[in-house]
Design a protein around this motif. Structure first.
Motif, PDB file in Angstrom:
ATOM      1  N   TRP A 108      -2.175   8.172   2.651  1.00 20.43           N
ATOM      2  CA  TRP A 108      -3.135   7.669   3.630  1.00 20.43           C
ATOM      3  C   TRP A 108      -2.663   6.351   4.229  1.00 20.43           C
ATOM      4  N   ALA A 109      -2.083   5.497   3.403  1.00 25.40           N
ATOM      5  CA  ALA A 109      -1.576   4.221   3.912  1.00 25.40           C
ATOM      6  C   ALA A 109      -0.444   4.450   4.913  1.00 25.40           C
ATOM      7  N   TRP A 121      -0.584   3.309   8.671  1.00 19.33           N
ATOM      8  CA  TRP A 121       0.482   2.408   9.113  1.00 19.33           C
ATOM      9  C   TRP A 121       1.196   2.954  10.346  1.00 19.33           C
ATOM     10  N   PRO A 180       2.645   1.578  -4.838  1.00 23.75           N
ATOM     11  CA  PRO A 180       2.002   2.735  -5.477  1.00 23.75           C
ATOM     12  C   PRO A 180       2.926   3.950  -5.580  1.00 23.75           C
ATOM     13  N   PHE A 209       0.785  -1.227   0.000  1.00 24.23           N
ATOM     14  CA  PHE A 209       0.000   0.000   0.000  1.00 24.23           C
ATOM     15  C   PHE A 209       0.820   1.282   0.000  1.00 24.23           C
ATOM     16  N   ILE A 210       2.108   1.223   0.306  1.00 24.21           N
ATOM     17  CA  ILE A 210       2.923   2.439   0.341  1.00 24.21           C
ATOM     18  C   ILE A 210       3.994   2.408  -0.746  1.00 24.21           C
ATOM     19  N   GLU A 244      -1.352   6.116 -11.845  1.00 18.70           N
ATOM     20  CA  GLU A 244      -2.002   7.411 -11.721  1.00 18.70           C
ATOM     21  C   GLU A 244      -1.662   8.052 -10.379  1.00 18.70           C
ATOM     22  N   GLN A 245      -1.717   9.362 -10.335  1.00 19.96           N
ATOM     23  CA  GLN A 245      -1.439  10.084  -9.104  1.00 19.96           C
ATOM     24  C   GLN A 245      -2.617   9.909  -8.153  1.00 19.96           C
ATOM     25  N   SER A 246      -2.337   9.507  -6.930  1.00 12.25           N
ATOM     26  CA  SER A 246      -3.391   9.351  -5.927  1.00 12.25           C
ATOM     27  C   SER A 246      -2.800   9.589  -4.546  1.00 12.25           C
ATOM     28  N   TRP A 247      -3.691   9.688  -3.587  1.00 17.77           N
ATOM     29  CA  TRP A 247      -3.286   9.889  -2.203  1.00 17.77           C
ATOM     30  C   TRP A 247      -3.151   8.583  -1.444  1.00 17.77           C
ATOM     31  N   THR A 248      -3.277   7.467  -2.113  1.00 17.28           N
ATOM     32  CA  THR A 248      -3.233   6.164  -1.450  1.00 17.28           C
ATOM     33  C   THR A 248      -1.954   5.953  -0.632  1.00 17.28           C
ATOM     34  N   PRO A 249      -0.763   6.224  -1.162  1.00 19.02           N
ATOM     35  CA  PRO A 249       0.437   6.014  -0.330  1.00 19.02           C
ATOM     36  C   PRO A 249       0.480   6.908   0.908  1.00 19.02           C
TER      37      PRO A 249
END
Length: 79
Positions: free
Chosen positions: A48-49, A53, A31, A27-28, A41-46
């Motif tokens: 937030w993860a 964490w 991505p 997840f970090i 694609e650019q996202s905020w997932t890393p």
């Protein structure tokens, strides 16, 4: 179940292994690498993860603290 028994059980060790090794990679790191090289694609997932964490062990320690205090009050043993 005492705190020592909980922390020494095999499923607790599996959860800690997944949390410390597998979760950050999936997840970090992955991505983040994909975004860095432009493949994903650019996202905020890393971000937030990373926040989850880092704050997860803090929340677990609070939960164990209050669960431990409840057991000690019932059994009558001091902290």
């Amino acid at each position: 179940m005492t705190r020592e028994q909980l922390l020494s059980s095999w499923w607790t060790r599996i959860i800690v292994f997944l949390w410390m090794i597998v979760f950050p990679f999936i997840f970090i790191l992955l991505p983040g690498i994909e975004m860095f090289f432009g493949d994903g694609e650019q996202s905020w997932t890393p971000v937030w993860a990373l926040i989850v964490w880092m704050l997860g062990p803090w929340a677990a320690s609070i939960l164990l603290k209050y669960a431990g205090n409840g057991q000690n009050e019932q059994s009558g043993t001091p902290d």
